[in-house]
Every structure is written in C-alpha cells, then in structure tokens.
Scaffold this motif. Structure first.
Motif, PDB file in Angstrom:
ATOM      1  N   GLU A  69     -14.343   7.446  -0.765  1.00  0.00           N
ATOM      2  CA  GLU A  69     -13.549   8.479  -1.402  1.00  0.00           C
ATOM      3  C   GLU A  69     -12.750   9.278  -0.380  1.00  0.00           C
ATOM      4  N   LEU A  70     -13.305   9.486   0.793  1.00  0.00           N
ATOM      5  CA  LEU A  70     -12.617  10.277   1.806  1.00  0.00           C
ATOM      6  C   LEU A  70     -11.352   9.598   2.307  1.00  0.00           C
ATOM      7  N   LEU A  71     -11.347   8.290   2.358  1.00  0.00           N
ATOM      8  CA  LEU A  71     -10.217   7.552   2.919  1.00  0.00           C
ATOM      9  C   LEU A  71      -9.253   7.052   1.848  1.00  0.00           C
ATOM     10  N   GLU A  72      -9.513   7.365   0.597  1.00  0.00           N
ATOM     11  CA  GLU A  72      -8.662   6.890  -0.487  1.00  0.00           C
ATOM     12  C   GLU A  72      -7.240   7.426  -0.330  1.00  0.00           C
ATOM     13  N   GLY A  73      -6.263   6.547  -0.414  1.00  0.00           N
ATOM     14  CA  GLY A  73      -4.867   6.955  -0.309  1.00  0.00           C
ATOM     15  C   GLY A  73      -4.314   6.934   1.106  1.00  0.00           C
ATOM     16  N   PHE A  74      -5.141   6.733   2.099  1.00  0.00           N
ATOM     17  CA  PHE A  74      -4.675   6.697   3.478  1.00  0.00           C
ATOM     18  C   PHE A  74      -4.520   5.249   3.928  1.00  0.00           C
ATOM     19  N   THR A  75      -3.384   4.949   4.495  1.00  0.00           N
ATOM     20  CA  THR A  75      -3.188   3.623   5.053  1.00  0.00           C
ATOM     21  C   THR A  75      -2.506   3.775   6.403  1.00  0.00           C
ATOM     22  N   ASP A  76      -2.495   2.733   7.160  1.00  0.00           N
ATOM     23  CA  ASP A  76      -1.806   2.755   8.452  1.00  0.00           C
ATOM     24  C   ASP A  76      -0.540   1.909   8.399  1.00  0.00           C
ATOM     25  N   ASP A  77       0.064   1.753   7.202  1.00  0.00           N
ATOM     26  CA  ASP A  77       1.270   0.948   7.049  1.00  0.00           C
ATOM     27  C   ASP A  77       2.425   1.487   7.891  1.00  0.00           C
ATOM     28  N   ALA A  78       2.583   2.810   7.942  1.00  0.00           N
ATOM     29  CA  ALA A  78       3.686   3.394   8.711  1.00  0.00           C
ATOM     30  C   ALA A  78       3.539   3.060  10.186  1.00  0.00           C
ATOM     31  N   PHE A  79       2.328   3.132  10.695  1.00  0.00           N
ATOM     32  CA  PHE A  79       2.098   2.788  12.093  1.00  0.00           C
ATOM     33  C   PHE A  79       2.413   1.307  12.333  1.00  0.00           C
ATOM     34  N   GLU A  80       1.951   0.451  11.428  1.00  0.00           N
ATOM     35  CA  GLU A  80       2.183  -0.980  11.575  1.00  0.00           C
ATOM     36  C   GLU A  80       3.668  -1.313  11.575  1.00  0.00           C
ATOM     37  N   GLU A  81       4.445  -0.614  10.748  1.00  0.00           N
ATOM     38  CA  GLU A  81       5.879  -0.862  10.683  1.00  0.00           C
ATOM     39  C   GLU A  81       6.618  -0.406  11.923  1.00  0.00           C
ATOM     40  N   THR A  82       6.227   0.749  12.478  1.00  0.00           N
ATOM     41  CA  THR A  82       6.931   1.296  13.638  1.00  0.00           C
ATOM     42  C   THR A  82       6.484   0.658  14.941  1.00  0.00           C
ATOM     43  N   GLU A  83       5.270   0.213  15.004  1.00  0.00           N
ATOM     44  CA  GLU A  83       4.770  -0.357  16.247  1.00  0.00           C
ATOM     45  C   GLU A  83       4.879  -1.847  16.180  1.00  0.00           C
TER      46      GLU A  83
END
Length: 83
Positions: A69-83
């Motif tokens: 529940e704490l991590l729901e809605g969080f992804t690292d997609d933005a990091f993956e796209e920029t890096e």
C-alpha cells in the motif's frame, strides 16, 4: 573536583554538578562499578531497538505485506526514460 557526602535517609549520597551530568549524558539509571582507583559511574546501556522484533512479528501477523500500500502509485518510469 571535590564534593561532600550528604545524608539521604539512612544512606549517604553525592550531588553531581549539572555540567558533569550534561557532559556525560547521565540521566535516569546509572551503574556504579567499584574499581581499584575508586568508583566508576556509568550510564545504564539499554539495548537499542529493544522489543522491535516482537512488534515487527506482530505487524506481520496482522498484514503480511504492509509495504504494498505504501508504494502504490509510485513507479520509476520517469527515471528509466531520462536515464
């Protein structure tokens, strides 16, 4: 530093100056250890995180996956796209 023994009921005690109490962080309980040179006063070392394991096990028994529940809605997609 010199101080006097004072009467405390049927016993005797000493008064420690505030500066010494602060300098050595003496609060609550202390250990008195006799040494060949005199009396050593040490802060009682309480184990850190005492009781944490029991609390953790109790929390797991109530809900085996609380982090979901704490991590729901969080992804690292933005990091993956920029890096």
């Amino acid at each position: 530093m010199t101080t006097r023994l004072i009467r405390v009921g049927n016993s005797q005690g000493i008064v420690l100056p505030k500066k010494l109490l602060q300098q050595y962080q003496l609060t609550g309980e202390v250990d008195l250890l006799p040494t060949p040179e005199g009396l050593l006063i040490k802060l009682v070392a309480k184990p850190r995180r005492q009781g944490w394991d029991a609390q953790f096990q109790q929390a797991l028994a109530q809900d085996p996956a609380p982090e979901g529940e704490l991590l729901e809605g969080f992804t690292d997609d933005a990091f993956e796209e920029t890096e």
